[in-house]
Design a protein around this motif. Sequence first.
Motif, PDB file in Angstrom:
ATOM      1  N   PHE A   1     -38.123 -19.298 -31.783  1.00 24.92           N
ATOM      2  CA  PHE A   1     -37.066 -18.408 -32.266  1.00 24.92           C
ATOM      3  C   PHE A   1     -37.369 -18.018 -33.708  1.00 24.92           C
ATOM      4  CE2 PHE A   1     -32.925 -17.476 -34.174  1.00 24.92           C
ATOM      5  CZ  PHE A   1     -32.471 -16.509 -33.295  1.00 24.92           C
ATOM      6  N   SER A   2     -37.392 -18.995 -34.622  1.00 23.59           N
ATOM      7  CA  SER A   2     -37.774 -18.692 -36.003  1.00 23.59           C
ATOM      8  C   SER A   2     -38.083 -19.978 -36.752  1.00 23.59           C
ATOM      9  CB  SER A   2     -36.676 -17.931 -36.738  1.00 23.59           C
ATOM     10  OG  SER A   2     -37.051 -17.697 -38.090  1.00 23.59           O
TER      11      SER A   2
ATOM     12  N   ILE B   1     -32.512 -19.118 -27.488  1.00 20.28           N
ATOM     13  CA  ILE B   1     -33.357 -19.859 -28.423  1.00 20.28           C
ATOM     14  C   ILE B   1     -34.405 -20.659 -27.672  1.00 20.28           C
ATOM     15  CG2 ILE B   1     -33.363 -21.551 -30.290  1.00 20.28           C
ATOM     16  CD1 ILE B   1     -30.050 -20.729 -29.949  1.00 20.28           C
TER      17      ILE B   1
ATOM     18  N   PHE C   1     -34.168 -27.891 -33.301  1.00 25.61           N
ATOM     19  CA  PHE C   1     -33.335 -27.322 -34.359  1.00 25.61           C
ATOM     20  C   PHE C   1     -33.400 -28.212 -35.598  1.00 25.61           C
ATOM     21  CE2 PHE C   1     -31.696 -26.331 -30.206  1.00 25.61           C
ATOM     22  CZ  PHE C   1     -31.333 -24.993 -30.267  1.00 25.61           C
TER      23      PHE C   1
ATOM     24  N   GLY D   1     -33.161 -19.863 -39.351  1.00 24.99           N
ATOM     25  CA  GLY D   1     -32.924 -19.627 -37.930  1.00 24.99           C
ATOM     26  C   GLY D   1     -31.600 -20.214 -37.485  1.00 24.99           C
TER      27      GLY D   1
ATOM     28  N   CYS E   1     -36.213 -23.598 -34.120  1.00 27.75           N
ATOM     29  CA  CYS E   1     -35.164 -22.832 -34.795  1.00 27.75           C
ATOM     30  C   CYS E   1     -34.835 -23.622 -36.056  1.00 27.75           C
ATOM     31  CB  CYS E   1     -33.940 -22.671 -33.900  1.00 27.75           C
ATOM     32  SG  CYS E   1     -32.593 -21.744 -34.652  1.00 27.75           S
TER      33      CYS E   1
END
Length: 276
Positions: A65-66, A119, A145, A127, A123
């Motif tokens: 995702f980022s 996602i 995450f 993100g 992330c």
Amino acid sequence: MTNVQEWKAFDVSVDDGIAEVTLIGPGKGNAMGPDFWSELLPLFTALDGDPGVRAVVLAGSGKHFSFGLDLPAMSGDFGKVLAADAKAGPRTEFHDLIKRMQAGINAVADCRKPVIAAISGWCIGGGVDLITAADVRYASSDAKFSVREVRVAIVADMGSLARLGAIVGDGHLRELAFTGKDIDAARAEKIGLVNDVYEDGDAVLAAARAAAREIADLPPLVVQGVKTVLDHSRRAQVEDSLRYVATWNAAFLPSEDLTEAITAVFEKRPPKFQGK
């Protein structure tokens, strides 16, 4: 809706009431550099004002995702305020930069069209700021995450500290923000960060599209009204938190530890923080 070719950090398409916004970098892992921060606000402002858009799917290109803030690409923006003699001028410019960046994330949260985040993979940092501004979050089983800012000597200032508590609860927010620890998709689902977990990237994107389709088929002004009412009581608290952290970071973020964090990124080594 503005043509997709005009965006450098996003692919954008609109079909039958559903907009798909895909992060494309150009930084590795869709890292958020200058193009991302300059384009996010006008992009979501355009989506908000487009009567042909009823729901938005937000995803990352590739496996992730980022990776969050692109520190090397953004280091020039941090340079003046990190100078040892930085006074009111550079700090005011830095405060203005934070507010402009916050405005992009706010545009996602304030978009009257529901935003569903799909996602996959990592992330991290910014993100997480971005997905906490979305209305619904789905993850693939490989998603991970991290509210990573503390690990690079930054107080998260783009919205995670303002919005995440209402999503996962205060205790989980504090654990994530104090430690910068990584959590997997199963943990994210358990604490309520994501609504559901799917087998892989294709499955999570399909789920996000299906949810967007279900929303887009409902009365659009009523859906927008529901979002407006849900956001009403939270908005003032979020705005106050964002104003406070922007001021705090303009005053206190510049540090030897932040310089060390940026240097360590460039030198590809673990940072050594001294509390200075």
